[in-house]
Design a protein around this motif. Structure first.
Motif, PDB file in Angstrom:
ATOM      1  N   TYR A   1       0.826  -1.213   0.000  1.00  0.00           N
ATOM      2  CA  TYR A   1       0.000   0.000   0.000  1.00  0.00           C
ATOM      3  C   TYR A   1       0.861   1.264   0.000  1.00  0.00           C
ATOM      4  N   GLY A   2       1.929   1.254   0.774  1.00  0.00           N
ATOM      5  CA  GLY A   2       2.795   2.426   0.823  1.00  0.00           C
ATOM      6  C   GLY A   2       3.429   2.729  -0.521  1.00  0.00           C
ATOM      7  N   LYS A   3       3.856   1.685  -1.231  1.00  0.00           N
ATOM      8  CA  LYS A   3       4.472   1.891  -2.537  1.00  0.00           C
ATOM      9  C   LYS A   3       3.453   2.411  -3.548  1.00  0.00           C
ATOM     10  N   ILE A   4       2.218   1.901  -3.463  1.00  0.00           N
ATOM     11  CA  ILE A   4       1.172   2.396  -4.371  1.00  0.00           C
ATOM     12  C   ILE A   4       0.909   3.871  -4.104  1.00  0.00           C
ATOM     13  N   ALA A   5       0.858   4.245  -2.838  1.00  0.00           N
ATOM     14  CA  ALA A   5       0.643   5.659  -2.493  1.00  0.00           C
ATOM     15  C   ALA A   5       1.792   6.521  -2.988  1.00  0.00           C
ATOM     16  N   SER A   6       3.021   6.011  -2.869  1.00  0.00           N
ATOM     17  CA  SER A   6       4.172   6.787  -3.350  1.00  0.00           C
ATOM     18  C   SER A   6       4.139   6.953  -4.860  1.00  0.00           C
ATOM     19  N   GLN A   7       3.608   5.952  -5.574  1.00  0.00           N
ATOM     20  CA  GLN A   7       3.492   6.087  -7.025  1.00  0.00           C
ATOM     21  C   GLN A   7       2.462   7.151  -7.381  1.00  0.00           C
ATOM     22  N   LEU A   8       1.408   7.257  -6.584  1.00  0.00           N
ATOM     23  CA  LEU A   8       0.437   8.332  -6.809  1.00  0.00           C
ATOM     24  C   LEU A   8       1.101   9.702  -6.635  1.00  0.00           C
ATOM     25  N   VAL A   9       1.951   9.801  -5.626  1.00  0.00           N
ATOM     26  CA  VAL A   9       2.641  11.074  -5.374  1.00  0.00           C
ATOM     27  C   VAL A   9       3.565  11.412  -6.538  1.00  0.00           C
ATOM     28  N   THR A  10       4.326  10.418  -7.030  1.00  0.00           N
ATOM     29  CA  THR A  10       5.254  10.675  -8.140  1.00  0.00           C
ATOM     30  C   THR A  10       4.522  10.987  -9.438  1.00  0.00           C
ATOM     31  N   LEU A  11       3.248  10.653  -9.521  1.00  0.00           N
ATOM     32  CA  LEU A  11       2.453  11.014 -10.700  1.00  0.00           C
ATOM     33  C   LEU A  11       1.855  12.410 -10.548  1.00  0.00           C
ATOM     34  N   ILE A  12       1.273  12.683  -9.367  1.00  0.00           N
ATOM     35  CA  ILE A  12       0.500  13.913  -9.197  1.00  0.00           C
ATOM     36  C   ILE A  12       1.396  15.143  -9.080  1.00  0.00           C
ATOM     37  N   ILE A  13       2.439  15.075  -8.242  1.00  0.00           N
ATOM     38  CA  ILE A  13       3.256  16.268  -7.994  1.00  0.00           C
ATOM     39  C   ILE A  13       3.914  16.800  -9.271  1.00  0.00           C
ATOM     40  N   PRO A  14       4.571  15.964 -10.083  1.00  0.00           N
ATOM     41  CA  PRO A  14       5.141  16.504 -11.324  1.00  0.00           C
ATOM     42  C   PRO A  14       4.081  17.092 -12.262  1.00  0.00           C
ATOM     43  N   LEU A  15       2.897  16.462 -12.325  1.00  0.00           N
ATOM     44  CA  LEU A  15       1.829  17.012 -13.168  1.00  0.00           C
ATOM     45  C   LEU A  15       1.396  18.387 -12.667  1.00  0.00           C
ATOM     46  N   LEU A  16       1.261  18.534 -11.355  1.00  0.00           N
ATOM     47  CA  LEU A  16       0.871  19.831 -10.797  1.00  0.00           C
ATOM     48  C   LEU A  16       1.945  20.891 -11.068  1.00  0.00           C
ATOM     49  N   ILE A  17       3.208  20.481 -11.024  1.00  0.00           N
ATOM     50  CA  ILE A  17       4.288  21.431 -11.347  1.00  0.00           C
ATOM     51  C   ILE A  17       4.159  21.894 -12.797  1.00  0.00           C
ATOM     52  N   GLY A  18       3.878  20.939 -13.694  1.00  0.00           N
ATOM     53  CA  GLY A  18       3.696  21.293 -15.098  1.00  0.00           C
ATOM     54  C   GLY A  18       2.506  22.211 -15.310  1.00  0.00           C
ATOM     55  N   ILE A  19       1.413  21.949 -14.616  1.00  0.00           N
ATOM     56  CA  ILE A  19       0.213  22.802 -14.731  1.00  0.00           C
ATOM     57  C   ILE A  19       0.519  24.212 -14.228  1.00  0.00           C
ATOM     58  N   ALA A  20       1.297  24.292 -13.136  1.00  0.00           N
ATOM     59  CA  ALA A  20       1.664  25.614 -12.600  1.00  0.00           C
ATOM     60  C   ALA A  20       2.549  26.372 -13.589  1.00  0.00           C
ATOM     61  N   ILE A  21       3.478  25.670 -14.212  1.00  0.00           N
ATOM     62  CA  ILE A  21       4.335  26.318 -15.224  1.00  0.00           C
ATOM     63  C   ILE A  21       3.492  26.829 -16.384  1.00  0.00           C
TER      64      ILE A  21
END
Length: 535
Positions: free
Chosen positions: A315-335
């Motif tokens: 479960y922890g690894k799945i949650a970390s994969q969600l983080v590695t997907l969402i945070i970079p996308l949000l950075i791109g949206i902010a840019i």
């Protein structure tokens, strides 16, 4: 039943009798002998590594004194030489080498064998001890002597003569795998930032408000794929006793959509917003769907594992994969919102960079996992190919049957066929000891390695047709431009200077004489019907 003919040669009967007597002696010898080891299991033996094991051979005192055998030949063989072998596995023993034990009940002797690890896997060493004559003792044709190969599948009392050996990956191989994983995480994060620069957040919100397409994708991802992987595992691996591979395939089929699906959807001009939405939703749903499928259908695949083995969902690894997907996308949206000029440059570089990442993953991943290719068998290859390729097909058919747009069909098909093999591998490593975890991980690695095959072909065909279409549209646009410029022209060679001046003075477009000639030279075969004089 067979019978002996009355006309059979007496010499043949005599030879058969000798062979039967020799086999009986060897059988009695093997039954009276017992073997013990300094360690009952050689585990964590690395590939290209070696381990020494002390072997103690014992005979009951009465049997040893009654047999009165002077010389023996001790031999060690591997059930699977490709996995592990024993160095100098033949040893000659004399009667005087056996000493009476402290309790005066056994005659025993000790020898040392060296076990070499060759390839990731599990095997066992079988021991043979036979009596030999003087000719065999001198090293001549000893292989022709009668001996009994003790197979652990025959009798429980013979299991003591088998030494289990588990071979694991070498430290250098594990180190290169770690470097590969870190490199991929960094590159994928950069890709996700670039992808966020192209993402339309309004379209994502609209998709979530009317989640018909994501629902179709989830059905294909968590209903079709688990059942498909279960059937493939049962048809290909279970009849051959390949339980680790069967479990690896089933776990892969129960995994959510992989992040690479977003990149392939982008390259194939699919609906990127839908693809990212489905990846996010399927990763969240996997927290429930993966343990559910493994609970209901996963037990038959645990036959080859320890009885205490328990599948652990990371479960922890799945949650970390969600983080590695969402945070970079949000950075791109902010840019995209605050630095649109940066986002424009990122969009120009994104497709070439994504192609580079795909090539890097396939090439470097193959190099760091060369041990997998040495373990590659026909069933493993067929099973690893069948899952993603059938996933593309069923995902495409599901989207077509529900009458989705072509862009949605592409996104759903790609999302269904590309599994998050990283989660499958993490689950196997968290649930089982080595080498079972790495053996089971062979199938997710094969799935990941061969998934790009049909996608590369589809991308090549798509990009070729796209280039041809763009060239045709450019040619048509140039032709229309020339025709528009020449629509004001007539054959200047047939007009007098006064007529040209009259036309120029009454036209909305005034063209100098040399421009008339220039345009006439560019359109020498302009049909008369197409010439319009605007007055």
């Amino acid at each position: 039943m067979g019978h002996i003919s009355g006309k059979q040669c007496p010499m043949v009967l005599f030879i058969r009798l000798l062979l039967q007597l020799s086999s009986s002696v060897s059988a009695e010898l093997s039954r009276s002998m017992s073997v013990s080891y300094s360690t009952p299991l050689v585990r964590d033996l690395e590939e290209s590594g070696s381990a020494q094991v002390n072997v103690t051979l014992q005979f009951p005192r009465d049997d040893f004194e009654t047999d009165n055998i002077e010389k023996y030949l001790f031999n060690v063989d591997s059930f699977h030489p490709e996995i592990a072998t024993a160095t100098d596995y033949t040893s000659k023993l004399k009667r005087e080498q056996f000493q009476l034990s402290a309790n005066n009940q056994f005659y025993e002797t000790e020898t040392i064998i060296t076990v070499n690890g060759n390839l990731l896997g599990k095997t066992a060493m079988k021991m043979r001890l036979v009596s030999i004559d003087e000719k065999t003792w001198n090293g001549k044709r000893w292989n022709e002597t009668s001996d009994i190969q003790m197979d652990p599948r025959l009798k429980s009392e013979e299991m003591d003569s088998v030494l289990d050996v588990w071979v694991v990956r070498s430290k250098s191989s594990r180190r290169w795998t770690f470097i590969f994983v870190v490199s991929v995480v960094i590159l994928i994060s950069i890709c996700n930032v670039m992808m966020g620069c192209e993402l339309d957040i309004d379209s994502v919100i609209a998709t979530l408000k009317k989640p018909v397409a994501p629902a179709i994708g989830l059905f294909a991802q968590f209903i079709i794929m688990p059942l498909l992987s279960y059937l493939i595992a049962y048809a290909i691996f279970m009849p051959r006793g390949l339980y680790s591979m069967a479990l690896g395939l089933f776990v892969t089929g129960c995994s959510p959509g992989g992040g690479a699906s977003n990149f392939w959807t982008l390259l194939l001009d699919g609906n990127l917003n839908l693809s990212v939405t489905m990846t996010f939703i399927s990763t969240i749903c996997s927290l429930v769907m993966m343990p559910a499928w493994l609970y209901f259908l996963g037990h038959p695949f645990l036959q080859g594992f320890n009885s205490n083995a328990v599948i652990k969902v990371p479960y922890g690894k799945i949650a970390s994969q969600l983080v590695t997907l969402i945070i970079p996308l949000l950075i791109g949206i902010a840019i995209k919102k605050w630095k649109p000029e940066w986002a424009a440059r990122a969009r120009l570089l994104m497709r070439p960079f994504v192609i580079f990442v795909m090539i890097f993953v396939v090439a470097f991943g193959s190099i760091t996992n060369l041990y997998m290719f040495r373990m590659l068998t026909g069933p493993a290859l067929i099973g690893g190919l069948a899952l993603p390729w059938c996933g593309f097909m069923f995902g495409c058919f599901t989207a077509l049957l529900t009458k989705r747009k072509p862009e949605d069909v592409t996104a759903i098909a790609v999302e269904t066929g590309i599994q998050n093999t990283g989660i499958a591998i993490l689950l196997l490593k968290a649930s089982f000891d080595q080498p079972d975890a790495d053996i089971g991980a062979l199938i997710p690695v094969i799935v990941a390695a061969f998934t790009p095959g049909p996608l590369l072909l589809g991308a090549a065909v798509h990009l070729t047709f796209k280039a041809l279409r763009n060239r045709r549209q450019k040619s048509t646009s140039d032709s229309d431009s020339i025709e528009k410029q020449s629509v004001e022209l007539i054959d200047a060679s047939k007009l007098s200077e006064s007529q040209k001046l009259n036309i120029a003075s009454n036209s909305t477009t005034i063209l100098p004489n040399d421009q008339y000639e220039s345009l006439l030279d560019r359109t020498p075969e302009l049909p008369a019907a197409a010439v319009i004089v605007q007055q």
